[in-house]
Design a protein around this motif. Structure first.
Motif, mmCIF file in Angstrom:
data_model
loop_
_atom_site.group_PDB
_atom_site.id
_atom_site.type_symbol
_atom_site.label_atom_id
_atom_site.label_comp_id
_atom_site.label_asym_id
_atom_site.label_seq_id
_atom_site.Cartn_x
_atom_site.Cartn_y
_atom_site.Cartn_z
ATOM 1 N N ARG A 126 0.836 -1.197 0.000
ATOM 2 C CA ARG A 126 0.000 0.000 0.000
ATOM 3 C C ARG A 126 0.867 1.242 0.000
ATOM 4 N NH1 ARG A 126 -5.466 -0.784 1.947
ATOM 5 N NH2 ARG A 126 -5.861 -2.970 2.471
ATOM 6 N N SER A 127 0.277 2.290 -0.498
ATOM 7 C CA SER A 127 0.907 3.611 -0.460
ATOM 8 C C SER A 127 -0.205 4.651 -0.445
ATOM 9 C CB SER A 127 1.831 3.807 -1.675
ATOM 10 O OG SER A 127 1.076 3.700 -2.881
ATOM 11 N N ASP A 128 0.138 5.865 -0.066
ATOM 12 C CA ASP A 128 -0.846 6.948 -0.045
ATOM 13 C C ASP A 128 -1.076 7.459 -1.468
ATOM 14 O OD1 ASP A 128 -1.085 6.749 2.667
ATOM 15 O OD2 ASP A 128 0.420 8.270 3.104
ATOM 16 N N HIS A 164 -9.870 -3.013 0.063
ATOM 17 C CA HIS A 164 -9.538 -1.695 0.615
ATOM 18 C C HIS A 164 -10.601 -1.214 1.597
ATOM 19 C CE1 HIS A 164 -7.002 -1.835 -3.017
ATOM 20 N NE2 HIS A 164 -6.188 -1.030 -2.350
ATOM 21 N N SER A 188 -5.028 5.030 1.568
ATOM 22 C CA SER A 188 -3.938 4.056 1.594
ATOM 23 C C SER A 188 -4.382 2.841 0.787
ATOM 24 C CB SER A 188 -3.617 3.659 3.048
ATOM 25 O OG SER A 188 -2.622 2.663 3.083
#
Length: 454
Positions: free
Chosen positions: A303-305, A431, A345
């Motif tokens: 995950r990443s922003d 998510h 995220s």
């Protein structure tokens, strides 16, 4: 050990010792009561004799012998000794029962020690200090409580018989109750053992209304239903995916064969464009399948922003190059000052694939070459609406919208494999988001993706 045997063993080993202990306590209490009652009788016998002697001013042998004959049968095998204040023996009963500790008891008796009790085998021995008028006396009695011991033996035999009978009843009752209790478990175990999850059949049922068994049966049926759905999905997936992959590849090969014979440049360009689009769609589906398979096998997705608006703008630019006649209109419902309100995220590859599918659907199913995208940031959630005018999905078909390989009536003649919305739904679940569909006023397709915000 089976549950039935465990219930039988645990219940009987817990209850029968308690029963034996209870009956033993009853016997012990009665034994102590017999001893105290008999010793009290001895004390009363000594007291009465002392009172009689105290009233006789001149003691002669005839009077004592007469009193002794009158009281000799009051206690079985009794020896009574009475002493004056100088501890000189003034009376001895006719019985010849010896009192081996008479001197020791007599020496211990005093105004401070008025009562002594001891045992000589089964005989009860008591000594008392007694005052009558201005004189003091000492009395020692030894006797055998024949009636008390007879009652004690009767009580012992009765309690043993009660213990045996109740133990036998408890064993039989435990055997019966353990069978009743374990019958539903045995029944459901047998049905589970014989159950074939690959066969279509009705849910298993068990007799009885025990809450635990009913709950176990319900959860097992739910598990079986999920397993059957998984088997069905697996079978359908293998069948349909192999079919869907084989068909475009076969078409691609066929078109290449046509390309070899085709001389019209425009026809060649159209064939190549069509195959590029189908091949790109297949590639996206395969990538999404691989990512979802990783997560379902236990791997955590990276995950990443990601700013949702930037992702949508990038996809709009890419699709604009492929579909130059289509127009994307992106609008905010209140522009948040804090960019974290439009940042989630997420796994960028999966999220990009989900929105790319939604936007491609809006292109394919649009009647006016226009897609309106609304981005709304709230306190706890972020919503993205993708809206296009065109033929909608009926209410009857909407319940199957996110099921594998479903294609509505409005998709006839349009490219696709019926898997895009399924993957979008799974991606949103991964998510912790949601995806919903509404048909607006009957001529508008509205897909709403919602993400929770911290």
């Amino acid at each position: 050990m089976t549950i039935r045997k465990k219930i039988l063993v645990y219940f009987t080993t817990a209850v029968i010792p308690l029963l034996g202990l209870s009956l033993f306590l009853i016997y012990t209490l009665f034994y102590q009561y017999r001893e105290e009652e008999f010793q009290q009788s001895q004390k009363e016998k000594i007291t009465v004799t002392l009172q009689y002697l105290a009233e006789v001013q001149k003691v002669d042998n005839e009077i004592l012998l007469s009193y002794d004959r009158k009281t000799i049968d009051s206690m079985y095998d009794e020896k009574l000794l009475i002493y004056n204040n100088y501890k000189q023996r003034i009376y001895t009963s006719l019985d010849d029962t010896p009192v081996p500790y008479a001197e020791e008891i007599l020496n211990e008796l005093s105004p401070n020690t008025r009562w002594i009790e001891t045992k000589d085998g089964d005989y009860d021995v008591v000594g008392i200090y007694f005052e009558s008028g201005m004189k003091s006396y000492y009395g020692i009695s030894k006797a055998y409580d024949a009636v008390g011991y007879s009652k004690l033996r009767f009580l012992r035999n009765t309690l043993i018989l009660i213990f045996v009978l109740i133990s036998l009843v408890l064993v039989l009752l435990s055997y019966y109750l353990s069978g009743r209790i374990s019958r539903p478990i045995t029944e459901i175990t047998g049905k589970i053992t014989r159950y074939d999850p690959e066969e279509e059949g009705s849910p298993i049922t068990v007799s009885g209304n025990e809450q635990e068994i009913v709950l176990l049966t319900r959860h097992f049926n739910q598990l079986i239903r999920r397993i059957q759905e998984a088997f069905a999905f697996q079978k359908n997936a293998i069948h349909h995916i192999s079919h869907e992959l084989k068909t475009p590849i076969a078409v691609l090969v066929s078109n290449f064969e046509k390309l070899e014979k085709e001389t019209d440049p425009e026809a060649i360009r159209m064939l190549i464009e069509r195959q590029k689009e189908d091949t790109r769609s297949l590639g996206e589906i395969i990538n999404v399948l691989l990512e979802i398979a990783k997560t379902e096998s236990g791997d955590r997705i990276s995950r990443s922003d990601i700013r949702i608006d930037e992702l949508i703008f990038d996809l709009a630019d890419e699709l604009k190059a492929l579909y130059p006649l289509h127009k994307f209109s992106i609008a905010y419902t209140g522009i948040p000052e804090d960019e974290s309100r439009i940042t989630v995220s997420a796994n960028e590859k999966l999220l990009r694939s989900a929105f790319a599918n939604l936007m491609l659907n809006s292109i394919h199913y649009s009647s006016d070459n226009r897609t309106d995208i609304g981005i709304a940031a709230y306190a706890r959630e972020l919503k993205v609406e993708i809206v296009n005018k065109g033929e909608t999905i009926t209410e009857e078909e909407q319940q199957y919208l996110f099921q594998p390989f479903f294609r509505g009536d409005n998709s006839r003649g349009k490219p696709g494999f019926g898997l895009g919305l399924v993957f979008i739904y799974k991606i949103m679940i991964l998510h912790k988001g949601t995806i919903t569909y509404t048909s607006g006023n009957g001529d508008t397709n509205i897909f709403t993706a919602t993400f929770p915000l911290a």
